[in-house]
Design a protein around this motif. Structure first.
Motif, PDB file in Angstrom:
ATOM      1  N   TYR A 147       0.835  -1.206   0.000  1.00 25.08           N
ATOM      2  CA  TYR A 147       0.000   0.000   0.000  1.00 25.08           C
ATOM      3  C   TYR A 147       0.869   1.256   0.000  1.00 25.08           C
ATOM      4  O   TYR A 147       0.619   2.204  -0.761  1.00 25.08           O
ATOM      5  CB  TYR A 147      -0.917  -0.013   1.220  1.00 25.08           C
ATOM      6  N   LEU A 148       1.891   1.283   0.850  1.00 25.39           N
ATOM      7  CA  LEU A 148       2.769   2.450   0.910  1.00 25.39           C
ATOM      8  C   LEU A 148       3.574   2.605  -0.378  1.00 25.39           C
ATOM      9  O   LEU A 148       3.740   3.717  -0.892  1.00 25.39           O
ATOM     10  CB  LEU A 148       3.708   2.336   2.112  1.00 25.39           C
ATOM     11  N   LEU A 149       4.077   1.502  -0.905  1.00 23.70           N
ATOM     12  CA  LEU A 149       4.830   1.562  -2.158  1.00 23.70           C
ATOM     13  C   LEU A 149       3.977   2.129  -3.287  1.00 23.70           C
ATOM     14  O   LEU A 149       4.425   2.980  -4.062  1.00 23.70           O
ATOM     15  CB  LEU A 149       5.321   0.161  -2.537  1.00 23.70           C
ATOM     16  N   GLU A 150       2.746   1.655  -3.375  1.00 18.80           N
ATOM     17  CA  GLU A 150       1.855   2.056  -4.460  1.00 18.80           C
ATOM     18  C   GLU A 150       1.320   3.470  -4.259  1.00 18.80           C
ATOM     19  O   GLU A 150       1.279   4.274  -5.201  1.00 18.80           O
ATOM     20  CB  GLU A 150       0.690   1.064  -4.550  1.00 18.80           C
ATOM     21  N   THR A 151       0.927   3.790  -3.040  1.00 22.92           N
ATOM     22  CA  THR A 151       0.292   5.081  -2.774  1.00 22.92           C
ATOM     23  C   THR A 151       1.269   6.239  -2.884  1.00 22.92           C
ATOM     24  O   THR A 151       0.936   7.306  -3.422  1.00 22.92           O
ATOM     25  CB  THR A 151      -0.351   5.070  -1.375  1.00 22.92           C
TER      26      THR A 151
ATOM     27  N   PHE B 132       7.664   3.678   5.822  1.00 18.80           N
ATOM     28  CA  PHE B 132       8.875   3.803   5.022  1.00 18.80           C
ATOM     29  C   PHE B 132       9.566   5.082   5.480  1.00 18.80           C
ATOM     30  O   PHE B 132       8.973   6.167   5.458  1.00 18.80           O
ATOM     31  CB  PHE B 132       8.555   3.885   3.526  1.00 18.80           C
ATOM     32  N   ALA B 133      10.813   4.943   5.920  1.00 13.93           N
ATOM     33  CA  ALA B 133      11.582   6.077   6.415  1.00 13.93           C
ATOM     34  C   ALA B 133      12.875   6.183   5.616  1.00 13.93           C
ATOM     35  O   ALA B 133      13.349   5.196   5.049  1.00 13.93           O
ATOM     36  CB  ALA B 133      11.888   5.899   7.902  1.00 13.93           C
ATOM     37  N   PRO B 134      13.464   7.374   5.556  1.00 20.07           N
ATOM     38  CA  PRO B 134      14.708   7.529   4.800  1.00 20.07           C
ATOM     39  C   PRO B 134      15.780   6.546   5.244  1.00 20.07           C
ATOM     40  O   PRO B 134      15.959   6.305   6.443  1.00 20.07           O
ATOM     41  CB  PRO B 134      15.118   8.977   5.104  1.00 20.07           C
ATOM     42  N   VAL B 135      16.470   5.966   4.286  1.00 19.49           N
ATOM     43  CA  VAL B 135      17.542   5.021   4.584  1.00 19.49           C
ATOM     44  C   VAL B 135      18.586   5.702   5.464  1.00 19.49           C
ATOM     45  O   VAL B 135      19.001   6.831   5.207  1.00 19.49           O
ATOM     46  CB  VAL B 135      18.193   4.519   3.278  1.00 19.49           C
TER      47      VAL B 135
ATOM     48  N   SER C 283      15.452   2.447  -2.832  1.00 18.23           N
ATOM     49  CA  SER C 283      16.854   2.848  -2.707  1.00 18.23           C
ATOM     50  C   SER C 283      17.021   4.046  -1.776  1.00 18.23           C
ATOM     51  O   SER C 283      18.127   4.307  -1.291  1.00 18.23           O
ATOM     52  CB  SER C 283      17.435   3.172  -4.083  1.00 18.23           C
ATOM     53  N   THR C 284      15.936   4.764  -1.512  1.00 13.87           N
ATOM     54  CA  THR C 284      16.017   5.940  -0.638  1.00 13.87           C
ATOM     55  C   THR C 284      15.246   5.776   0.666  1.00 13.87           C
ATOM     56  O   THR C 284      15.513   6.484   1.636  1.00 13.87           O
ATOM     57  CB  THR C 284      15.476   7.193  -1.356  1.00 13.87           C
ATOM     58  N   HIS C 285      14.261   4.855   0.687  1.00 12.89           N
ATOM     59  CA  HIS C 285      13.442   4.653   1.884  1.00 12.89           C
ATOM     60  C   HIS C 285      13.376   3.167   2.226  1.00 12.89           C
ATOM     61  O   HIS C 285      13.217   2.329   1.338  1.00 12.89           O
ATOM     62  CB  HIS C 285      12.024   5.190   1.672  1.00 12.89           C
ATOM     63  N   ALA C 286      13.490   2.882   3.514  1.00 15.63           N
ATOM     64  CA  ALA C 286      13.470   1.495   3.990  1.00 15.63           C
ATOM     65  C   ALA C 286      12.235   1.260   4.844  1.00 15.63           C
ATOM     66  O   ALA C 286      11.764   2.155   5.557  1.00 15.63           O
ATOM     67  CB  ALA C 286      14.729   1.194   4.801  1.00 15.63           C
ATOM     68  N   VAL C 287      11.715   0.039   4.782  1.00 14.38           N
ATOM     69  CA  VAL C 287      10.533  -0.304   5.559  1.00 14.38           C
ATOM     70  C   VAL C 287      10.891  -0.382   7.042  1.00 14.38           C
ATOM     71  O   VAL C 287      11.978  -0.845   7.411  1.00 14.38           O
ATOM     72  CB  VAL C 287       9.921  -1.625   5.054  1.00 14.38           C
ATOM     73  N   SER C 288       9.991   0.109   7.888  1.00 17.66           N
ATOM     74  CA  SER C 288      10.232   0.194   9.327  1.00 17.66           C
ATOM     75  C   SER C 288       8.926  -0.031  10.076  1.00 17.66           C
ATOM     76  O   SER C 288       7.850   0.270   9.551  1.00 17.66           O
ATOM     77  CB  SER C 288      10.770   1.583   9.707  1.00 17.66           C
TER      78      SER C 288
END
Length: 349
Positions: A252-256, A330-333, A262-267
């Protein structure tokens, strides 16, 4: 799928099935563990954290002689819990210490029900804590489970279209033993991906009108986890059922928000209490798992994109799991994810 290396202390009286003292166990997190690779993250996946917290409860139940109270062969199953994630656990965390104690016991016929407190710590700081419930059941009792009745999370949901919204391609590593690795798509690789397709993606649907996702997974009786959980008792770990639900939030977060892995990692979303209920199991003879996800809240602030949701999991049409108030972001890497970075994202509802 075993995450307990040693027992350090046991203040519980052996062979006594009663509330008693704490035990402490340890798990050494391998920095190169397969689950970091398969999840494309440098932090511990929630399903692994949950197993780390729960598995010592099983050891304590055995230490207390629980199964000796029945002449039948019994099967140990988690029934649910309430907990909160306080800190993320990086791949270089080293040793996690787990403390659990039995707080309640009841017995009816061959069935035994037990409650536990659990605490997971790292370098002296609590990272996960909560309460949980387990039961010992005969094979006949498990086979006759009726699941969760009248679940509001599966009623009045949209019709399933002929073609799914998204079908996930096969991505390596395909099993925990697979050493190959394909580029990061934002979703887990096959070894940890617990959904095959998104059937419905409704941005304004669901019980809270903030979004509804329906996903599915075909049950493969040869899948690795059936032989990797309970000895001679093939069943899908409940934590992987929760993982399938969390993966709908991830998609959902990826699509929305068109997230770039490469810039944001799941948390995880830290600090909020979540709940889960299990009233059934996924075994190799089942055919299909369906996940219903209802978005409660969405947040976009300080370059952190987060979502909170409730969900239900069905197997062959029967509702067997409910999940409430789980969050994912998703937060900045490279962002330090302790303290306030991923806490208090959502105001109380």
């Amino acid at each position: 799928y075993f995450f307990m290396d040693r027992v350090l202390t046991a203040d519980h009286v052996p062979w006594q099935m009663q509330p008693d003292g704490w035990i402490e166990t340890a798990y050494d997190v391998p920095a190169d563990a397969w689950y970091f690779t398969a999840n494309y993250t440098s932090t511990l996946p929630f399903c692994i954290l949950l197993e780390i917290a729960l598995q010592p409860c099983g050891w304590l139940a055995a230490y207390a002689g629980s199964a000796l109270h029945s002449e039948d062969r019994l099967h140990f199953r988690n029934l649910g819990g309430t907990a909160r994630c306080i800190q993320e656990i990086p791949r270089d965390a080293g040793t996690l210490l787990v403390r659990v104690r039995m707080t309640d016991v009841s017995k009816a016929g061959a069935m035994i029900l037990q409650s536990f407190d659990m605490q997971v710590s790292n370098h002296g700081q609590t990272v996960y804590e909560g309460t949980t419930r387990f039961g010992f059941f005969t094979a006949q009792a498990l086979a006759s489970q009726k699941g969760i009745q009248n679940c509001a999370l599966v009623s009045d949901t949209p019709a399933v279209p002929r073609e799914p919204f998204k079908v996930f391609p096969s991505v390596s590593p395909r099993t925990p033993a697979d050493l190959s690795m394909d580029p990061d798509t934002g979703m887990p690789a096959d070894a940890l991906r617990m959904i095959d397709a998104i059937e419905v993606m409704d941005p304004s649907g669901g019980k809270f009108n903030h979004g509804y996702i329906r996903a599915k997974k075909t049950v493969d009786p040869k899948e690795w986890f059936f032989d990797a959980h309970f000895y001679q008792d093939p069943v899908c770990p409940g934590s992987l059922g929760i993982e399938s639900f969390l993966q709908t939030l991830r998609y959902y977060l990826l699509e929305t928000f068109s997230m770039d892995p490469s810039t944001h990692a799941v948390s995880p979303v830290l600090g909020d209490t979540h709940e889960w209920v299990y009233r059934g199991q996924i075994i190799p003879t089942h055919k299909e798992v369906t996940i219903h996800t209802h978005i409660r809240q969405v947040s976009q602030e300080n370059d952190i994109y987060a979502v909170k949701a409730d969900g239900a999991l069905c197997v062959d049409g029967r509702v067997i799991y409910e999940m409430k108030n789980f969050g994912l972001a998703f937060a900045p890497v490279g962002l330090k994810k302790t303290g306030d970075h991923l806490t208090r994202i959502f105001a109380p509802v």
